[in-house]
Design an enzyme around this catalytic site. Sequence first.
Site, PDB file in Angstrom:
ATOM      1  N   SER A  38      51.048  62.740  17.099  1.00  0.00           N
ATOM      2  CA  SER A  38      49.692  62.261  16.835  1.00  0.00           C
ATOM      3  C   SER A  38      49.344  61.175  17.849  1.00  0.00           C
ATOM      4  O   SER A  38      50.248  60.455  18.314  1.00  0.00           O
ATOM      5  CB  SER A  38      49.609  61.657  15.423  1.00  0.00           C
ATOM      6  N   TYR A  64      52.916  55.947   8.999  1.00  0.00           N
ATOM      7  CA  TYR A  64      52.683  57.285   9.570  1.00  0.00           C
ATOM      8  C   TYR A  64      52.734  57.222  11.096  1.00  0.00           C
ATOM      9  O   TYR A  64      53.386  58.048  11.747  1.00  0.00           O
ATOM     10  CB  TYR A  64      51.309  57.790   9.091  1.00  0.00           C
TER      11      TYR A  64
HETATM   12  P1  NAP Z   1      47.194  69.301   6.421  1.00  0.00           P
HETATM   13  O1  NAP Z   1      45.904  70.038   6.485  1.00  0.00           O
HETATM   14  O2  NAP Z   1      47.352  68.184   5.448  1.00  0.00           O
HETATM   15  O3  NAP Z   1      48.352  70.384   6.174  1.00  0.00           O
HETATM   16  C1  NAP Z   1      49.666  69.952   6.087  1.00  0.00           C
HETATM   17  C2  NAP Z   1      50.553  71.141   5.856  1.00  0.00           C
HETATM   18  O4  NAP Z   1      51.922  70.659   5.856  1.00  0.00           O
HETATM   19  C3  NAP Z   1      50.341  71.825   4.535  1.00  0.00           C
HETATM   20  O5  NAP Z   1      50.420  73.214   4.745  1.00  0.00           O
HETATM   21  C4  NAP Z   1      51.512  71.338   3.664  1.00  0.00           C
HETATM   22  O6  NAP Z   1      51.988  72.306   2.757  1.00  0.00           O
HETATM   23  C5  NAP Z   1      52.573  71.134   4.707  1.00  0.00           C
HETATM   24  N1  NAP Z   1      53.609  70.187   4.330  1.00  0.00           N
HETATM   25  C6  NAP Z   1      53.462  68.877   3.989  1.00  0.00           C
HETATM   26  N2  NAP Z   1      54.657  68.338   3.698  1.00  0.00           N
HETATM   27  C7  NAP Z   1      55.566  69.324   3.848  1.00  0.00           C
HETATM   28  C8  NAP Z   1      56.962  69.402   3.681  1.00  0.00           C
HETATM   29  N3  NAP Z   1      57.667  68.332   3.294  1.00  0.00           N
HETATM   30  N4  NAP Z   1      57.578  70.581   3.924  1.00  0.00           N
HETATM   31  C9  NAP Z   1      56.878  71.661   4.318  1.00  0.00           C
HETATM   32  N5  NAP Z   1      55.538  71.657   4.500  1.00  0.00           N
HETATM   33  C10 NAP Z   1      54.914  70.498   4.252  1.00  0.00           C
HETATM   34  O7  NAP Z   1      47.602  68.699   7.830  1.00  0.00           O
HETATM   35  P2  NAP Z   1      47.042  68.920   9.317  1.00  0.00           P
HETATM   36  O8  NAP Z   1      45.916  67.993   9.522  1.00  0.00           O
HETATM   37  O9  NAP Z   1      46.883  70.358   9.618  1.00  0.00           O
HETATM   38  O10 NAP Z   1      48.258  68.297  10.140  1.00  0.00           O
HETATM   39  C11 NAP Z   1      49.282  69.071  10.708  1.00  0.00           C
HETATM   40  C12 NAP Z   1      50.099  68.175  11.633  1.00  0.00           C
HETATM   41  O11 NAP Z   1      49.238  67.585  12.608  1.00  0.00           O
HETATM   42  C13 NAP Z   1      50.781  66.999  10.906  1.00  0.00           C
HETATM   43  O12 NAP Z   1      52.057  66.797  11.456  1.00  0.00           O
HETATM   44  C14 NAP Z   1      49.867  65.827  11.228  1.00  0.00           C
HETATM   45  O13 NAP Z   1      50.558  64.603  11.194  1.00  0.00           O
HETATM   46  C15 NAP Z   1      49.412  66.199  12.615  1.00  0.00           C
HETATM   47  N6  NAP Z   1      48.162  65.532  13.007  1.00  0.00           N
HETATM   48  C16 NAP Z   1      46.990  65.794  12.328  1.00  0.00           C
HETATM   49  C17 NAP Z   1      45.831  65.141  12.719  1.00  0.00           C
HETATM   50  C18 NAP Z   1      44.510  65.357  12.049  1.00  0.00           C
HETATM   51  O14 NAP Z   1      43.552  64.645  12.386  1.00  0.00           O
HETATM   52  N7  NAP Z   1      44.388  66.290  11.112  1.00  0.00           N
HETATM   53  C19 NAP Z   1      45.881  64.224  13.776  1.00  0.00           C
HETATM   54  C20 NAP Z   1      47.079  63.992  14.410  1.00  0.00           C
HETATM   55  C21 NAP Z   1      48.207  64.658  14.025  1.00  0.00           C
HETATM   56  P3  NAP Z   1      51.446  72.433   1.221  1.00  0.00           P
HETATM   57  O15 NAP Z   1      49.975  72.618   1.330  1.00  0.00           O
HETATM   58  O16 NAP Z   1      52.155  73.609   0.666  1.00  0.00           O
HETATM   59  O17 NAP Z   1      51.809  71.131   0.547  1.00  0.00           O
END
Ligand code: NAP
Length: 250
Positions: A145, A159
Site C-alpha cells: 500500500s 496497518y
Molecule cells: P477488501 O475489499 O476488504 O477485500 C479483502 C479480501 O481479503 C476479502 O476477500 C477477504 O475475505 C479477504 N481476507 C481478509 N482477511 C483474510 C484472511 N485472514 N485470510 C484470507 N482472506 C482474507 O480489500 P481490498 O481493498 O480489495 O484490498 C486488497 C489488498 O489491497 C489488501 O492487502 C489491502 O491492504 C490492499 N490495499 C487496498 C487499498 C484500497 O484503497 N482498497 C489501498 C492500498 C492497499 P472475506 O470477504 O471472506 O472475509
Amino acid sequence: MRDSRVAIVTGAGRGIGAATARLLGNAGYAVCVNYRSDAASADKVVEELKGAGAKAIAVKADVSHEEDVVRMFEAVDRELGTPSALVNNAGILIQQMRVADMDAARINATLTTNVTGTLLCCREAVRRMSTQHGGPGGSIVNVSSVAARTGSPGEYVDYAASKGAVDTLTRGLAVEVAGEGIRVNGVRPGFIYTDMHASGGEPGRVDRLAASIPMKRGGTAEEIAQSIAWLLSDEASYVTGAFIDAAGGR
Ligand code: NAP
C-alpha cells in the site's frame, strides 16, 4: 490435463483480489480463489471464471492460520497442479484511530493477517516453485500500500507498518530466491474503490481524499489487477524485488 499456469490469489472474493482473479482467469491461468469467510462471493467469482472457460476453485483459508495455508496449497496441488503464481492480496485494516488508543489484540490482528499471512503463503509457494526444491520456478506479487510510505497518521499506523513489513519481506525474499527461478515483486495501491474503507469506519474515504490525489480521482480494483498481472507475467521476466506504485501520483 492440468493447466500449465496455476495462480493462487488470496482474499479474492471481492475487491482487488476478485479483479485479479478475473484478469488471470481470462489470461489462461487456472485460479484458486481464496477467501476467509464470505463463501458466496468467492463462489460467484469462481462461477464467473468457469463461465468464461477458465478452471477455478474456491478455497476457504484464513492466511494468518498456518494449518489453513498448508491445507490451501495442498488443495491447489491436488486440484489444479503446482502453483506458478501467487498473489498475496488478503489484507485487513481496522477502525480508524490514533496509536494512543490501540490495544495489542487489534495490532496483532492486523499484523498476523497482513504480515504473517503473506510470509506463510510465500513459504508454501517457495517450497513448490524453487528450483532448489526441484520446482519449475514462479512469480509472487505482494499487495502492499502507499500507506507503507505515508504511515497513515491518525487513521491506522498499525496497518501502514504492516505494509512497510510487506515491502521489506518482498525485497528480502526477492533476493533470497532470485537464483532459484522465482521473481518476487510488490504493488502499492493508493486509494482504491473497494469495501475495505468501510472496515476503517469510512466507506466514503476515497471520495473524501480524491482531491488530494495528483490525478484527482480514486483508482479501481481493475487498474490494480493490471499491474499485478504484468508483474506476474513473462513480460516482466527481468523484474524482481521491485514495486509499482499504482496510486495516481501519490
Ligand atoms: P477488501 O475489499 O476488504 O477485500 C479483502 C479480501 O481479503 C476479502 O476477500 C477477504 O475475505 C479477504 N481476507 C481478509 N482477511 C483474510 C484472511 N485472514 N485470510 C484470507 N482472506 C482474507 O480489500 P481490498 O481493498 O480489495 O484490498 C486488497 C489488498 O489491497 C489488501 O492487502 C489491502 O491492504 C490492499 N490495499 C487496498 C487499498 C484500497 O484503497 N482498497 C489501498 C492500498 C492497499 P472475506 O470477504 O471472506 O472475509
